[in-house]
Design a protein around this motif. Structure first.
Motif, PDB file in Angstrom:
ATOM      1  N   ARG A 178      49.489  56.344  63.460  1.00 20.54           N
ATOM      2  CA  ARG A 178      50.313  55.165  63.765  1.00 20.54           C
ATOM      3  C   ARG A 178      49.469  54.040  64.343  1.00 20.54           C
ATOM      4  N   PRO A 209      49.895  53.682  56.172  1.00 18.54           N
ATOM      5  CA  PRO A 209      51.205  53.612  55.518  1.00 18.54           C
ATOM      6  C   PRO A 209      51.735  54.959  55.051  1.00 18.54           C
ATOM      7  N   HIS A 210      50.880  55.996  55.040  1.00 18.61           N
ATOM      8  CA  HIS A 210      51.275  57.265  54.434  1.00 18.61           C
ATOM      9  C   HIS A 210      50.481  58.392  55.083  1.00 18.61           C
ATOM     10  N   PRO A 244      58.274  57.085  64.134  1.00 18.36           N
ATOM     11  CA  PRO A 244      58.290  57.021  62.671  1.00 18.36           C
ATOM     12  C   PRO A 244      56.994  56.482  62.061  1.00 18.36           C
ATOM     13  N   VAL A 245      56.747  56.920  60.842  1.00 14.34           N
ATOM     14  CA  VAL A 245      55.688  56.381  59.994  1.00 14.34           C
ATOM     15  C   VAL A 245      56.360  55.895  58.714  1.00 14.34           C
ATOM     16  N   PRO A 246      55.719  54.979  57.976  1.00 11.09           N
ATOM     17  CA  PRO A 246      56.371  54.459  56.762  1.00 11.09           C
ATOM     18  C   PRO A 246      56.659  55.536  55.718  1.00 11.09           C
ATOM     19  N   ARG A 247      55.703  56.432  55.524  1.00 11.08           N
ATOM     20  CA  ARG A 247      55.882  57.449  54.483  1.00 11.08           C
ATOM     21  C   ARG A 247      55.281  58.774  54.940  1.00 11.08           C
ATOM     22  N   PRO A 279      63.645  55.793  59.648  1.00 10.90           N
ATOM     23  CA  PRO A 279      63.504  55.208  58.306  1.00 10.90           C
ATOM     24  C   PRO A 279      62.176  55.589  57.664  1.00 10.90           C
ATOM     25  N   VAL A 280      62.044  56.852  57.308  1.00 10.97           N
ATOM     26  CA  VAL A 280      60.787  57.372  56.771  1.00 10.97           C
ATOM     27  C   VAL A 280      60.983  57.724  55.300  1.00 10.97           C
ATOM     28  N   ARG A 281      60.124  57.191  54.432  1.00 12.37           N
ATOM     29  CA  ARG A 281      60.127  57.589  53.031  1.00 12.37           C
ATOM     30  C   ARG A 281      59.505  58.980  52.932  1.00 12.37           C
TER      31      ARG A 281
END
Length: 363
Positions: free
Chosen positions: A199, A204-205, A247-250, A339-341
């Motif tokens: 983070r 992003p992933h 959270p992380v994006p993905r 909101p994590v992909r």
């Protein structure tokens, strides 16, 4: 009549050992004879005694050493020699911590201490300050404290330190001062720190994997850097619950067929001694999704998920994708509302992708 096993023996963290060594070295610096043992205070307030194994250094910079006893925990630092050298500093300098040989230095943001600091965690630092004050008429002295670990750089290669950006050796750890046998707390803590570093780097992933094969295969699939890899092991819940609040994006979850089956059946601890795959439930899942006649009954009596998967493969039935989807559902539910992909990857023992899920589906 079977005899009950004796309780597992607790051990001491590297932080506790360093604290005892620091207190002993300070006493020698003040002109005392090298003590055979010293008492320190754990964060809980409990007083415990440590034996000293060696004294070296000089009159102006004495060094005391403690042999780490990890109890019955399979700790790679069990038996390691933790050394502490203490020297006086000018008035007002406070306590300055240094990394000696075998202790790492932080190079990336996201850990409890900033880059450039020795990897001596906050709780051990606090314990050392308390111990030095106790040995100095309850007044915190001005001193430089250098901690080293014999063969620490080699031992660190068997930890996640390199991935976390800690170079040159081990971390001095511990939040309670006590090692609880098989408590798994150190592993879960390393998972959390790995997420923190990712983070802080703005990645992003990230990918959490149950083992080396799935980690390497997932990394190759997405061309991820090492810093994006989280060695989740059996602690899916430890990773998912932490990301729910950080959270992380993905996030990709990667694992073998059996462990992803257990995740899909609601198990967040995937260790074989703490969860088992429900073969009847796996057979029912196959039946609900058009498995050829007779296959669900065969799956139900299979001794392992791997065997059930091989049977499904001979029928060209996509059991891997069903396993991935069920695991996705459980992981997504555990992450909510973050909101994590999310995607889930299932690999066989050769690292071949045999199942994948990227979103919710009607099962």
């Amino acid at each position: 009549m079977t005899q009950s096993k004796p309780p597992l023996r607790r051990g001491w963290t590297t932080g506790s050992c360093a604290t005892a060594a620091a207190k002993a070295a300070w006493l020698v610096l003040q002109g005392h004879e090298p003590p055979a043992s010293v008492w320190i205070t754990l964060p809980s307030g409990r007083e415990v005694a440590f034996s000293l194994c060696q004294f070296t250094g000089t009159p102006d910079a004495p060094c005391a050493a403690v042999i780490k006893d990890a109890g019955d925990d399979p700790d790679i630092t069990h038996g390691a020699i933790i050394r502490c050298t203490v020297r006086a500093l000018p008035s007002g300098a406070g306590i300055v911590f240094k990394a000696g040989p075998g202790v790492g230095t932080i190079t990336r943001p996201g850990l409890p201490l900033p880059p450039g600091e020795p990897a001596i965690n906050p709780t051990p630092r606090s314990m050392i300050c308390t111990a030095l004050a106790q040995a100095n008429n309850n007044i915190l002295p001005d001193a430089e404290v250098t901690i080293s670990v014999d063969n620490g750089e080699e031992l660190a290669q068997r930890t996640l330190n390199g991935r976390l950006g800690i170079v040159g050796g081990l971390s001095i750890l511990g939040t309670t001062g006590i090692v609880m046998p098989f408590s798994c707390s150190a592993w879960i803590e390393s998972i959390h720190r790995g997420v923190d570093v990712a983070r802080a780097e703005g990645l992003p992933h990230i990918l959490g994997a149950t083992g080396n094969v799935s980690e390497k295969a997932g990394q190759a699939l997405y061309a991820l850097p090492d810093i994006a890899l989280i060695e989740m092991g059996d602690f899916a819940g430890g990773l998912l619950k932490y990301i729910r609040h950080h959270p992380v994006p993905r996030l990709s979850i990667a694992g073998g067929i059996a462990k992803m089956t257990k995740l899909g059946q609601g198990c967040l601890d995937l260790h074989s001694s703490r969860s088992r795959a429900d073969m009847a439930a796996l057979a029912q899942l196959a039946a609900q999704h058009g498995a050829p006649d007779g296959l669900p009954a065969q799956i139900k009596v299979c001794p392992t998920v791997a065997e059930a998967f091989l049977l499904s493969s001979t029928h060209n039935f996509p059991l891997g994708n069903l396993i991935a989807q069920k695991a996705w559902d459980v992981a997504h539910h555990t992450l909510a509302p973050a909101p994590v992909r999310l995607d889930v990857l299932v690999f066989d023992r050769m690292g071949t992708l045999v199942g994948k899920a990227t979103e919710a589906a009607l099962l």
